[in-house]
Design an enzyme around this catalytic site. Structure first.
Site, PDB file in Angstrom:
ATOM      1  N   GLY A   5      42.711  19.823 -38.560  1.00  0.00           N
ATOM      2  CA  GLY A   5      43.614  20.067 -37.432  1.00  0.00           C
ATOM      3  C   GLY A   5      44.480  18.860 -37.131  1.00  0.00           C
ATOM      4  O   GLY A   5      44.370  17.810 -37.766  1.00  0.00           O
TER       5      GLY A   5
ATOM      6  N   ALA B 108      38.612  20.937 -31.544  1.00  0.00           N
ATOM      7  CA  ALA B 108      38.205  22.261 -31.062  1.00  0.00           C
ATOM      8  C   ALA B 108      39.406  22.941 -30.417  1.00  0.00           C
ATOM      9  O   ALA B 108      40.359  22.276 -29.998  1.00  0.00           O
ATOM     10  CB  ALA B 108      37.061  22.137 -30.053  1.00  0.00           C
TER      11      ALA B 108
ATOM     12  N   GLU C  56      33.863  24.126 -41.555  1.00  0.00           N
ATOM     13  CA  GLU C  56      33.582  23.263 -40.399  1.00  0.00           C
ATOM     14  C   GLU C  56      32.164  23.522 -39.874  1.00  0.00           C
ATOM     15  O   GLU C  56      31.442  22.587 -39.528  1.00  0.00           O
ATOM     16  CB  GLU C  56      34.600  23.527 -39.286  1.00  0.00           C
ATOM     17  CG  GLU C  56      35.988  23.025 -39.639  1.00  0.00           C
ATOM     18  CD  GLU C  56      37.064  23.398 -38.629  1.00  0.00           C
ATOM     19  OE1 GLU C  56      38.097  22.720 -38.618  1.00  0.00           O
ATOM     20  OE2 GLU C  56      36.872  24.359 -37.860  1.00  0.00           O
TER      21      GLU C  56
HETATM   22  C1  5RP Z   1      40.528  24.124 -37.309  1.00  0.00           C
HETATM   23  C2  5RP Z   1      39.936  23.803 -35.992  1.00  0.00           C
HETATM   24  C3  5RP Z   1      40.558  22.711 -35.194  1.00  0.00           C
HETATM   25  O1  5RP Z   1      39.608  21.781 -34.859  1.00  0.00           O
HETATM   26  C4  5RP Z   1      41.151  23.292 -33.952  1.00  0.00           C
HETATM   27  O2  5RP Z   1      42.028  24.340 -34.302  1.00  0.00           O
HETATM   28  C5  5RP Z   1      41.898  22.229 -33.132  1.00  0.00           C
HETATM   29  O3  5RP Z   1      43.073  21.881 -33.783  1.00  0.00           O
HETATM   30  P1  5RP Z   1      44.099  20.829 -33.190  1.00  0.00           P
HETATM   31  O4  5RP Z   1      43.437  19.491 -33.257  1.00  0.00           O
HETATM   32  O5  5RP Z   1      45.286  20.957 -34.114  1.00  0.00           O
HETATM   33  O6  5RP Z   1      44.440  21.230 -31.790  1.00  0.00           O
HETATM   34  O7  5RP Z   1      38.971  24.370 -35.567  1.00  0.00           O
HETATM   35  O8  5RP Z   1      39.910  25.209 -37.916  1.00  0.00           O
END
Ligand code: 5RP
Length: 231
Positions: free
Chosen positions: A29, A83, A103
């Protein structure tokens, strides 16, 4: 501070949990992107990283950080990931980036899950963010029907295939009052690979970036997938 600044502040704080000469698990992410950039500065201190996605693997390799096979590593100490939502019990919705299955595997193998978020991810009740569910392609229609029966409104993530060759249903409209029960319920639907609820194994340490800097919270929970000897 804008949202990206808050993500970056949390990600940089997580660097303090990287242990010298120890393998580290790394999530996926934009928040984790900042963490990987910072990790590159201290890459000589660690033997390598267990990656949670092809995207993270590409970034790690570009920055010269060795990527290790989880099957060779087994358990490791620290896993750092973001998350989409996190509640006061440090249970999460994850999978906005589609990497939920790898994950969840990586989180299960780590003694300590360090979650890095900006303050917008903190919620009282999980479920406003659509819950990602990774599904075997032939089961999409069946699983969608089952998800409707429990009150969800599943939408197929369009033009998207996971790193494992599967599809994602993003489930809108769920009020997740019992995250652990909901995780088990959805996991038990035939055709579901992984549900993006991380309730049975939540985060151990939460780093939240906000306008004032970072706030750190520790979980009081011994998660069901861990035993005392690993904490
Ligand atoms: C990916 C995830 C990421 O941790 C979640 O989507 C948060 O992403 P970001 O840091 O871009 O807000 O679970 O599968």
């Amino acid at each position: 501070m804008n949202q990206n600044d808050m993500k970056k502040a949390a990600a940089l704080e997580a660097l303090k949990y990287v242990q010298k000469n120890a393998v580290l698990g790394v999530g996926t992410g934009s928040t984790i992107g900042y963490f990987i950039d910072a990790l590159a500065e201290v890459k000589e201190c660690i033997p390598g990283v267990v990656s949670s996605s092809e995207a993270t693997t590409r970034k790690l390799k570009t920055l010269g950080i060795p990527v290790l096979d989880l099957n060779d590593v087994g358990h490791f100490d620290v896993y750092v990931d973001g998350a989409d939502e996190i509640n006061d019990s440090m249970q999460m919705i994850k999978g906005g980036g589609g990497a939920l299955t790898r994950e969840k595997i990586a989180a299960a193998c780590a003694n300590t899950f360090v979650c890095v978020v900006d303050r917008t991810k903190q919620v009282n009740m999980l479920g406003t963010f659509p819950l990602p569910v990774e599904v075997i392609p032939m089961a999409v229609s069946y699983v969608a029907d089952e998800l409707r029966k429990i009150g969800g409104n599943p939408r197929l993530r369009s033009v998207y295939t996971t790193d494992n060759g599967n599809m994602i249903l993003d489930v809108h409209g769920l009020k997740i009052l019992d995250p652990t029960g909901m995780e088990e319920l959805i996991n038990n639907i035939p055709g579901v690979v992984t549900v993006g609820l991380f309730a049975r194994r939540g985060a151990d340490i939460l780093i939240v970036g906000d306008e004032d800097g970072v706030k750190i919270q520790r979980s009081a929970t011994v998660w069901v997938q861990q035993d005392d000897s690993r904490r």
